[in-house]
Design an enzyme around this catalytic site. Structure first.
Site, PDB file in Angstrom:
ATOM      1  N   HIS A  45      39.958  26.195  38.248  1.00 13.52           N
ATOM      2  CA  HIS A  45      39.500  25.132  39.441  1.00 13.52           C
ATOM      3  C   HIS A  45      40.533  23.962  39.053  1.00 13.52           C
ATOM      4  O   HIS A  45      41.512  24.054  39.120  1.00 13.52           O
ATOM      5  CB  HIS A  45      38.146  24.872  39.118  1.00 13.52           C
ATOM      6  CG  HIS A  45      37.367  24.056  40.196  1.00 13.52           C
ATOM      7  ND1 HIS A  45      37.875  23.826  41.419  1.00 13.52           N
ATOM      8  CD2 HIS A  45      36.204  23.610  40.162  1.00 13.52           C
ATOM      9  CE1 HIS A  45      37.079  23.065  42.143  1.00 13.52           C
ATOM     10  NE2 HIS A  45      35.959  22.722  41.330  1.00 13.52           N
TER      11      HIS A  45
ATOM     12  N   HIS B 170      44.361  31.281  46.334  1.00 11.23           N
ATOM     13  CA  HIS B 170      43.107  30.430  46.530  1.00 11.23           C
ATOM     14  C   HIS B 170      41.990  31.396  47.002  1.00 11.23           C
ATOM     15  O   HIS B 170      42.337  32.523  47.651  1.00 11.23           O
ATOM     16  CB  HIS B 170      43.258  29.499  47.711  1.00 11.23           C
ATOM     17  CG  HIS B 170      42.356  28.622  47.651  1.00 11.23           C
ATOM     18  ND1 HIS B 170      41.012  28.520  48.539  1.00 11.23           N
ATOM     19  CD2 HIS B 170      42.120  27.154  47.116  1.00 11.23           C
ATOM     20  CE1 HIS B 170      40.350  27.269  48.287  1.00 11.23           C
ATOM     21  NE2 HIS B 170      41.088  26.633  47.369  1.00 11.23           N
TER      22      HIS B 170
ATOM     23  N   ASP C  66      47.176  22.118  43.711  1.00 10.96           N
ATOM     24  CA  ASP C  66      47.277  21.805  42.299  1.00 10.96           C
ATOM     25  C   ASP C  66      48.875  22.039  41.805  1.00 10.96           C
ATOM     26  O   ASP C  66      49.270  21.500  40.816  1.00 10.96           O
ATOM     27  CB  ASP C  66      46.491  22.649  41.381  1.00 10.96           C
ATOM     28  CG  ASP C  66      44.994  22.252  41.565  1.00 10.96           C
ATOM     29  OD1 ASP C  66      44.973  20.909  41.611  1.00 10.96           O
ATOM     30  OD2 ASP C  66      44.010  22.895  41.646  1.00 10.96           O
TER      31      ASP C  66
HETATM   32  N1  CMC Z   1      48.989  34.579  39.949  1.00  8.68           N
HETATM   33  C1  CMC Z   1      49.033  35.841  39.929  1.00  8.68           C
HETATM   34  N2  CMC Z   1      48.163  36.697  40.802  1.00  8.68           N
HETATM   35  C2  CMC Z   1      47.336  36.210  41.437  1.00  8.68           C
HETATM   36  C3  CMC Z   1      47.016  34.857  41.328  1.00  8.68           C
HETATM   37  C4  CMC Z   1      48.030  33.763  40.715  1.00  8.68           C
HETATM   38  N3  CMC Z   1      47.725  32.510  40.505  1.00  8.68           N
HETATM   39  N4  CMC Z   1      46.012  34.497  42.220  1.00  8.68           N
HETATM   40  C5  CMC Z   1      45.540  35.570  42.703  1.00  8.68           C
HETATM   41  N5  CMC Z   1      46.284  36.605  42.067  1.00  8.68           N
HETATM   42  C6  CMC Z   1      46.088  37.992  42.620  1.00  8.68           C
HETATM   43  C7  CMC Z   1      45.270  38.608  41.586  1.00  8.68           C
HETATM   44  O1  CMC Z   1      45.649  39.220  40.575  1.00  8.68           O
HETATM   45  C8  CMC Z   1      44.637  39.818  42.526  1.00  8.68           C
HETATM   46  O2  CMC Z   1      45.501  40.813  42.380  1.00  8.68           O
HETATM   47  P1  CMC Z   1      45.035  42.288  42.137  1.00  8.68           P
HETATM   48  O3  CMC Z   1      44.191  42.565  43.627  1.00  8.68           O
HETATM   49  O4  CMC Z   1      46.328  43.008  42.312  1.00  8.68           O
HETATM   50  O5  CMC Z   1      44.110  42.349  41.093  1.00  8.68           O
HETATM   51  C9  CMC Z   1      44.682  39.220  43.809  1.00  8.68           C
HETATM   52  O6  CMC Z   1      45.726  38.153  43.608  1.00  8.68           O
HETATM   53  C10 CMC Z   1      43.427  38.530  44.184  1.00  8.68           C
HETATM   54  O7  CMC Z   1      43.089  37.390  43.244  1.00  8.68           O
HETATM   55  P2  CMC Z   1      41.827  37.361  42.626  1.00  8.68           P
HETATM   56  O8  CMC Z   1      41.926  36.581  41.390  1.00  8.68           O
HETATM   57  O9  CMC Z   1      40.890  38.397  43.000  1.00  8.68           O
HETATM   58  O10 CMC Z   1      41.282  35.994  43.581  1.00  8.68           O
HETATM   59  P3  CMC Z   1      40.024  35.088  43.634  1.00  8.68           P
HETATM   60  O11 CMC Z   1      39.581  34.717  44.875  1.00  8.68           O
HETATM   61  O12 CMC Z   1      39.194  35.573  42.621  1.00  8.68           O
HETATM   62  O13 CMC Z   1      40.678  33.843  42.708  1.00  8.68           O
HETATM   63  C11 CMC Z   1      41.870  31.890  42.138  1.00  8.68           C
HETATM   64  C12 CMC Z   1      41.060  32.494  43.308  1.00  8.68           C
HETATM   65  C13 CMC Z   1      42.213  30.450  42.467  1.00  8.68           C
HETATM   66  C14 CMC Z   1      40.820  31.750  40.833  1.00  8.68           C
HETATM   67  C15 CMC Z   1      43.200  32.556  41.752  1.00  8.68           C
HETATM   68  O14 CMC Z   1      43.709  32.597  42.670  1.00  8.68           O
HETATM   69  C16 CMC Z   1      43.793  31.974  40.448  1.00  8.68           C
HETATM   70  O15 CMC Z   1      43.325  32.244  39.233  1.00  8.68           O
HETATM   71  N6  CMC Z   1      44.786  31.162  40.649  1.00  8.68           N
HETATM   72  C17 CMC Z   1      45.432  30.237  39.579  1.00  8.68           C
HETATM   73  C18 CMC Z   1      44.443  29.232  38.945  1.00  8.68           C
HETATM   74  C19 CMC Z   1      44.469  28.032  40.133  1.00  8.68           C
HETATM   75  O16 CMC Z   1      45.809  27.733  40.788  1.00  8.68           O
HETATM   76  N7  CMC Z   1      43.379  27.566  40.620  1.00  8.68           N
HETATM   77  C20 CMC Z   1      43.123  26.513  41.346  1.00  8.68           C
HETATM   78  C21 CMC Z   1      42.378  26.847  42.944  1.00  8.68           C
HETATM   79  S1  CMC Z   1      42.654  25.784  44.194  1.00  8.68           S
HETATM   80  C22 CMC Z   1      42.112  24.261  43.906  1.00  8.68           C
HETATM   81  C23 CMC Z   1      41.201  23.819  42.815  1.00  8.68           C
HETATM   82  O17 CMC Z   1      40.320  24.268  42.799  1.00  8.68           O
HETATM   83  O18 CMC Z   1      41.651  22.826  42.263  1.00  8.68           O
END
Ligand code: CMC
Length: 384
Positions: free
Chosen positions: A226, A272, A325
């Protein structure tokens, strides 16, 4: 094993309530009817804070009054000052990070606020303004303590953003730096049912108090999935530089990324839950941050160029876009802000969204209590 009913892991796609405060769409982020690009270009952070907390765009007189109220509330009570004097030691020699210090300081403020246990709309609004005014002072004093220097007193002539920058260093920030900070705070102010806001509403939904709900929200925002992602994104870029050297060799960057992909590593500042094409806050902050980098010198431009290459690889090879971010990390780094203060600065903005949601929850409350699918053992006897 009992078979579990289906559920949405991470509550993905679940509509968990309703709000008048914010609308998040694929192509738009709207605060009380105003689109984020419009606000970033035309509204100050104080105006946006008034919009979110009070509920409407302020008139010139209302804005003046609101700003004066905030300035009058910037100072901290003695027990919080005493705690913050120890914060440098807690960060430098123990296990605390600035988000933890901020969480504790907000919690202590609750003990000292005469309206702490009063959940009426009037008391909640007063408490919201007090927290909005005091959080930059907490961040500033904490940084002073980490740097082993005397506390820099708030400057009544400075805006929220300028004062926040000033208190961390004691140096008057440039107009350009204040503008970049102000826009970043506008972009960070509100984002419907994100994890920290949802946390604050769950807490408020038990009819617990606003300070308690904000304290919980700070803990939720800290995590790198987050708000902690703005620090983690900068740490990741620093790691890439450390691994491949300061010259932006595209082949080396690509090789670093391929290793990250092969290890199924989550790249911080990308992806996201809601935005699947892009987070339109990101290009707004990227453009401003890059301009600041160009003004500061080639080392900072190089950092942005590294970020742009990483972004290009993520977009073209993974179809995953940066969230706000990612440019935030590079932008705050360019402004000389210590990395562990990036997420506390996020709090200095998101406090407005949280408090608006806490007030909305208290005004039309129903306990938030979902069910869960049980996946543990079948019924058994203790004496078997
Ligand atoms: N790097 C690499 N792969 C990713 C990333 C990433 N940052 N984000 C998503 N993916 C891939 C993930 O591995 C998955 O692939 P697969 O289907 O092959 O397993 C697919 O994309 C879907 O991702 P998810 O983890 O199921 O998506 P989610 O909706 O559960 O997670 C998230 C959203 C924001 C937690 C995730 O994208 C993430 O961990 N990002 C990195 C941390 C980040 O930048 N967070 C800030 C969020 S936005 C602003 C805020 O809140 O401050």
């Amino acid at each position: 094993m009992t078979s579990a009913p289906t559920h949405a892991k991470g509550l993905e796609g679940v509509i968990a309530g309703e709000t008048e405060i914010c609308k998040v769409e694929q192509s738009a982020l709207i605060y009380r009817g105003y689109e984020i690009a419009d606000l970033a270009a035309n509204a100050s952070f104080e105006e946006v804070a008034h919009l979110l907390l009070v509920g409407h765009k302020p008139s010139a007189d209302e804005l003046k009054h609101f700003q004066a109220e905030l300035v009058a509330e910037r100072k901290l009570p003695e027990p919080v000052l005493n705690f913050l004097k120890t914060s440098g030691d807690l960060v430098n020699h123990h296990s605390a990070v600035p988000m933890d210090i901020l969480r504790t300081a907000v919690s202590i403020l609750g003990h000292l606020d005469q309206d702490c246990q009063d959940n009426s709309p009037e008391a909640n609004l007063k408490k919201s303004k007090r927290l909005l005014a005091k959080i930059p002072t907490i961040i500033g004093h904490m940084q002073n303590s980490i740097d082993r220097r005397d506390f820099v007193e708030p400057d009544a002539n400075l805006s929220h953003s300028a004062n926040l920058l000033y208190m961390m260093t004691g140096e008057q920030p440039s107009e350009e730096a204040v503008k970049v900070m102000d826009v970043s705070l506008v972009l960070y102010a509100e984002h419907d049912y994100n994890a920290s806001t949802f946390t604050s509403r769950v807490i408020a939904g038990t009819l617990s108090d606003l300070h308690g709900a904000v304290t919980g929200a700070i803990a939720a925002l800290k995590g790198p999935l987050h708000g902690g992602a703005n620090e983690a994104a900068m740490d990741m870029l620093a790691e890439i530089r450390n691994d491949i050297g300061h010259e932006n060799d595209d082949a080396k960057i690509d090789a670093w990324m391929q290793t990250a992909f092969a290890n199924k590593r989550k790249l911080m500042g990308f992806g996201h839950r809601v935005y699947k094409n892009d987070d339109h806050r990101a290009p707004i902050l990227h453009a401003l941050g890059r301009k600041a980098a160009e003004a500061r010198g080639p080392e900072f431009v190089k950092l942005f160029e590294l970020g742009e290459t990483v972004q290009n690889i993520m977009e073209t090879q993974k179809n995953i876009f940066p969230n706000v971010d990612f440019p935030c990390g590079m932008t705050y780094f360019t402004m000389g802000i210590p990395v562990p203060q990036y997420t506390p600065i996020f709090v200095a903005s998101r406090i407005t969204g949280w408090c608006a949601h806490i007030m909305e929850q208290h005004a039309n409350n129903r306990l938030i209590r979902p069910r869960v699918a049980y996946t543990g053992p079948d019924l058994r006897n203790w004496n078997d």
